[in-house]
Design a protein around this motif. Structure first.
Motif, mmCIF file in Angstrom:
data_model
loop_
_atom_site.group_PDB
_atom_site.id
_atom_site.type_symbol
_atom_site.label_atom_id
_atom_site.label_comp_id
_atom_site.label_asym_id
_atom_site.label_seq_id
_atom_site.Cartn_x
_atom_site.Cartn_y
_atom_site.Cartn_z
ATOM 1 N N THR A 156 7.002 36.725 -19.367
ATOM 2 C CA THR A 156 8.145 36.319 -19.099
ATOM 3 C C THR A 156 8.017 35.632 -17.547
ATOM 4 O OG1 THR A 156 9.102 38.019 -20.367
ATOM 5 C CG2 THR A 156 10.613 36.893 -18.779
ATOM 6 N N ARG A 157 7.401 36.547 -16.580
ATOM 7 C CA ARG A 157 7.570 35.845 -15.528
ATOM 8 C C ARG A 157 6.612 34.518 -15.095
ATOM 9 N NH1 ARG A 157 7.040 41.101 -13.214
ATOM 10 N NH2 ARG A 157 4.843 41.040 -12.878
ATOM 11 N N ALA A 158 5.442 34.590 -16.125
ATOM 12 C CA ALA A 158 4.580 33.520 -16.020
ATOM 13 C C ALA A 158 5.229 32.264 -16.691
ATOM 14 C CB ALA A 158 3.345 33.744 -16.892
ATOM 15 N N VAL A 159 6.055 32.539 -17.605
ATOM 16 C CA VAL A 159 6.771 31.328 -18.128
ATOM 17 C C VAL A 159 8.149 30.688 -17.231
ATOM 18 C CG1 VAL A 159 8.816 30.804 -19.973
ATOM 19 C CG2 VAL A 159 6.769 32.028 -20.531
ATOM 20 N N VAL A 160 8.432 31.612 -16.447
ATOM 21 C CA VAL A 160 9.609 31.299 -15.521
ATOM 22 C C VAL A 160 8.705 30.751 -14.316
ATOM 23 C CG1 VAL A 160 11.106 32.181 -13.662
ATOM 24 C CG2 VAL A 160 11.181 33.070 -15.943
ATOM 25 N N ALA A 161 7.879 31.253 -13.791
ATOM 26 C CA ALA A 161 7.014 30.384 -12.603
ATOM 27 C C ALA A 161 6.457 28.977 -13.024
ATOM 28 C CB ALA A 161 5.836 31.269 -12.383
ATOM 29 N N ASN A 162 5.944 28.908 -14.477
ATOM 30 C CA ASN A 162 5.488 27.712 -14.431
ATOM 31 C C ASN A 162 6.254 26.659 -15.337
ATOM 32 O OD1 ASN A 162 2.114 28.244 -14.265
ATOM 33 N ND2 ASN A 162 3.150 29.972 -14.956
ATOM 34 N N ILE B 50 2.480 23.660 -29.676
ATOM 35 C CA ILE B 50 1.442 23.437 -28.491
ATOM 36 C C ILE B 50 0.093 24.205 -28.791
ATOM 37 C CG2 ILE B 50 1.166 23.801 -26.151
ATOM 38 C CD1 ILE B 50 4.153 23.306 -25.739
ATOM 39 N N GLU B 51 -0.929 23.593 -28.853
ATOM 40 C CA GLU B 51 -2.158 24.156 -28.966
ATOM 41 C C GLU B 51 -3.072 24.581 -27.660
ATOM 42 O OE1 GLU B 51 -4.482 21.681 -31.445
ATOM 43 O OE2 GLU B 51 -3.227 22.221 -33.260
ATOM 44 N N LYS B 52 -2.540 23.759 -26.504
ATOM 45 C CA LYS B 52 -3.196 23.991 -25.418
ATOM 46 C C LYS B 52 -2.323 23.803 -24.068
ATOM 47 C CE LYS B 52 -7.729 22.525 -25.238
ATOM 48 N NZ LYS B 52 -8.780 21.885 -24.882
ATOM 49 N N ALA C 131 8.949 24.888 -14.571
ATOM 50 C CA ALA C 131 9.599 23.881 -13.664
ATOM 51 C C ALA C 131 8.776 22.681 -13.631
ATOM 52 C CB ALA C 131 10.212 24.553 -12.031
ATOM 53 N N ASP C 132 7.547 22.837 -13.537
ATOM 54 C CA ASP C 132 6.823 21.647 -13.521
ATOM 55 C C ASP C 132 5.586 21.534 -14.679
ATOM 56 O OD1 ASP C 132 5.154 23.628 -12.805
ATOM 57 O OD2 ASP C 132 4.429 22.902 -10.815
ATOM 58 N N ASN C 133 6.048 22.133 -15.855
ATOM 59 C CA ASN C 133 5.072 21.875 -16.911
ATOM 60 C C ASN C 133 5.954 21.535 -18.086
ATOM 61 O OD1 ASN C 133 3.429 22.430 -19.068
ATOM 62 N ND2 ASN C 133 2.315 24.130 -17.619
ATOM 63 N N PRO C 134 5.859 20.242 -18.360
ATOM 64 C CA PRO C 134 6.603 19.728 -19.492
ATOM 65 C C PRO C 134 6.383 20.438 -20.774
ATOM 66 C CG PRO C 134 5.822 18.007 -18.321
ATOM 67 C CD PRO C 134 5.101 19.298 -17.621
ATOM 68 N N GLN C 135 5.026 20.843 -20.808
ATOM 69 C CA GLN C 135 4.631 21.639 -22.189
ATOM 70 C C GLN C 135 5.469 22.920 -22.416
ATOM 71 O OE1 GLN C 135 0.343 21.432 -21.089
ATOM 72 N NE2 GLN C 135 0.058 20.671 -23.069
ATOM 73 N N LEU C 136 5.587 23.604 -21.352
ATOM 74 C CA LEU C 136 6.255 24.975 -21.488
ATOM 75 C C LEU C 136 7.779 24.785 -21.711
ATOM 76 C CD1 LEU C 136 4.387 27.101 -18.885
ATOM 77 C CD2 LEU C 136 4.578 27.545 -21.241
ATOM 78 N N GLN C 137 8.179 23.531 -21.057
ATOM 79 C CA GLN C 137 9.859 23.283 -21.126
ATOM 80 C C GLN C 137 10.019 22.946 -22.530
ATOM 81 O OE1 GLN C 137 10.469 19.776 -18.718
ATOM 82 N NE2 GLN C 137 9.404 21.090 -16.765
ATOM 83 N N LYS C 138 9.060 22.300 -23.202
ATOM 84 C CA LYS C 138 9.364 21.926 -24.563
ATOM 85 C C LYS C 138 9.252 22.949 -25.476
ATOM 86 C CE LYS C 138 7.290 19.231 -28.369
ATOM 87 N NZ LYS C 138 6.221 18.382 -28.865
ATOM 88 N N ALA C 139 8.238 23.934 -25.356
ATOM 89 C CA ALA C 139 8.036 25.294 -25.915
ATOM 90 C C ALA C 139 9.522 26.287 -25.779
ATOM 91 C CB ALA C 139 6.842 25.997 -25.439
ATOM 92 N N ASP D 235 16.131 18.700 -19.608
ATOM 93 C CA ASP D 235 16.054 18.934 -17.860
ATOM 94 C C ASP D 235 15.339 20.115 -17.361
ATOM 95 O OD1 ASP D 235 17.107 19.187 -15.441
ATOM 96 O OD2 ASP D 235 19.123 19.789 -15.799
ATOM 97 N N PRO D 236 14.296 20.023 -16.712
ATOM 98 C CA PRO D 236 13.407 20.942 -16.176
ATOM 99 C C PRO D 236 14.246 21.980 -15.482
ATOM 100 C CG PRO D 236 12.660 18.681 -15.494
ATOM 101 C CD PRO D 236 14.048 18.576 -16.090
ATOM 102 N N GLN D 237 15.242 21.754 -14.610
ATOM 103 C CA GLN D 237 15.894 22.805 -14.014
ATOM 104 C C GLN D 237 16.578 23.526 -15.153
ATOM 105 O OE1 GLN D 237 15.766 23.807 -10.700
ATOM 106 N NE2 GLN D 237 17.072 25.498 -11.622
ATOM 107 N N GLN D 238 17.347 23.050 -16.049
ATOM 108 C CA GLN D 238 17.931 23.877 -17.114
ATOM 109 C C GLN D 238 16.994 24.648 -17.915
ATOM 110 O OE1 GLN D 238 20.061 21.238 -19.937
ATOM 111 N NE2 GLN D 238 20.628 23.050 -21.245
#
Length: 299
Positions: free
Chosen positions: A249-255, A220-222, A257-265, A286-289
């Motif tokens: 770490t908190r930023a990853v957790v906070a974002n 992911i570049e952006k 759930a509704d960010n497919p890019q971060l889910q993938k990363a 699964d976003p929740q997972q």
């Protein structure tokens, strides 16, 4: 003595906030000067020769009484001011400068007396470009008895921060973004920011990641949008911030759930850490997972 002021209006006030090359603010130095002097040592026992001089007729002269400072209530305060900010620390040799036009309104400000807290609001923007640095803050201030022990609660945002003015900060970590908002919640009690209750969140749009981080984040570049909450704690005159690892770490957790890019990363990183076959994450994560996994990493 009690003094009631119905309305106080101040026009064209100027405040300069300057950060030197060492990262120190001039406001901290000013606050240090406003600190009350240390208490004098306890007086020694009185002696006969210390007795007040007697007036004619032999009556001793009583020492003058020390009157307490007046108690003041300002029912309505309106302050229109220009705030100059100069930062020599962010970009040595090329200071970051900006000028804001702000309106501060306080209703029911109490000085030297107890009572109800005052309502506060701040609104404004960049001088000449009011659509930038759009400030909206609201909250309250407790009655003020000691400037070193202020108690207040402020919440709001500064929207459309001009990227060019924050490039110096982002460039240190090889980051860049198209736009930046700041959301904040500041709770200060007796001059100390309450940990866990005070934070500043940087909301970045179109955040470009450095090459080394891109490799770790499944290519992911952006990121379209990410919010990074930074905890604030410690004394008002020199607050501290949470460690970088905890912030990210908190930023990853906070974002996530509704960010497919971060889910993938996140899934990509977990799979590699567990030695699972295949670097690519299949669709249908699964976003929740994923959010639960990130929460587990934080814990």
């Amino acid at each position: 003595q009690e003094i009631d002021i119905e309305a106080l209006e101040v026009e064209h006030a100027t405040l300069t906030i300057e950060r030197n090359a060492d990262g120190d603010l001039n406001l901290v130095a000013l606050q240090q000067r406003l600190k009350p002097e240390e208490e004098a040592p306890a007086p020694r026992a009185p002696r006969r020769e210390d007795a007040p001089a007697a007036e004619e007729g032999g009556t001793p002269v009583a020492p003058a009484e020390t009157k307490p400072p007046p108690r003041i209530l300002v029912k309505q305060s309106d302050l229109n001011m220009v705030v100059h900010y100069i930062d020599h620390h962010a970009r040595p040799g090329e200071p970051v400068e900006l000028t804001l036009e702000e309106t501060l309104k306080i209703q029911g400000l109490r000085l030297g007396t107890d009572g109800e807290r005052a309502e506060v609001s701040v609104a404004g923007g960049l001088q000449g470009k009011q659509h930038l640095f759009t400030t909206e803050l609201t909250g309250y201030v407790e009655p003020i008895r000691d400037l070193q022990k202020l108690s207040f609660d402020l919440e709001g945002s500064v929207a459309n921060v001009e990227p060019g003015l924050v490039d110096a900060y982002l460039a240190r970590n090889d980051l860049s973004c198209s736009n930046l908002d700041v959301e904040l919640k500041l709770v200060c009690t007796d001059g100390v920011f309450e940990p866990g209750s005070s934070h500043v969140a940087l909301v970045m749009y179109d955040l470009a990641l450095p090459e080394d981080l891109t490799r770790k984040a499944a290519g992911i570049e952006k990121l379209d949008r990410i919010s990074i909450p930074i905890g604030i704690h410690g004394p008002l005159e020199g607050p501290g911030t949470d460690p970088l690892l905890a912030v990210l770490t908190r930023a990853v957790v906070a974002n996530s759930a509704d960010n497919p890019q971060l889910q993938k990363a996140i899934s990509h990183g977990i799979r590699k850490a567990l030695g699972l076959d295949g670097d690519e994450v299949q669709d249908g994560t699964d976003p929740q997972q994923t959010s639960d996994e990130a929460q587990a990493v934080e814990e």
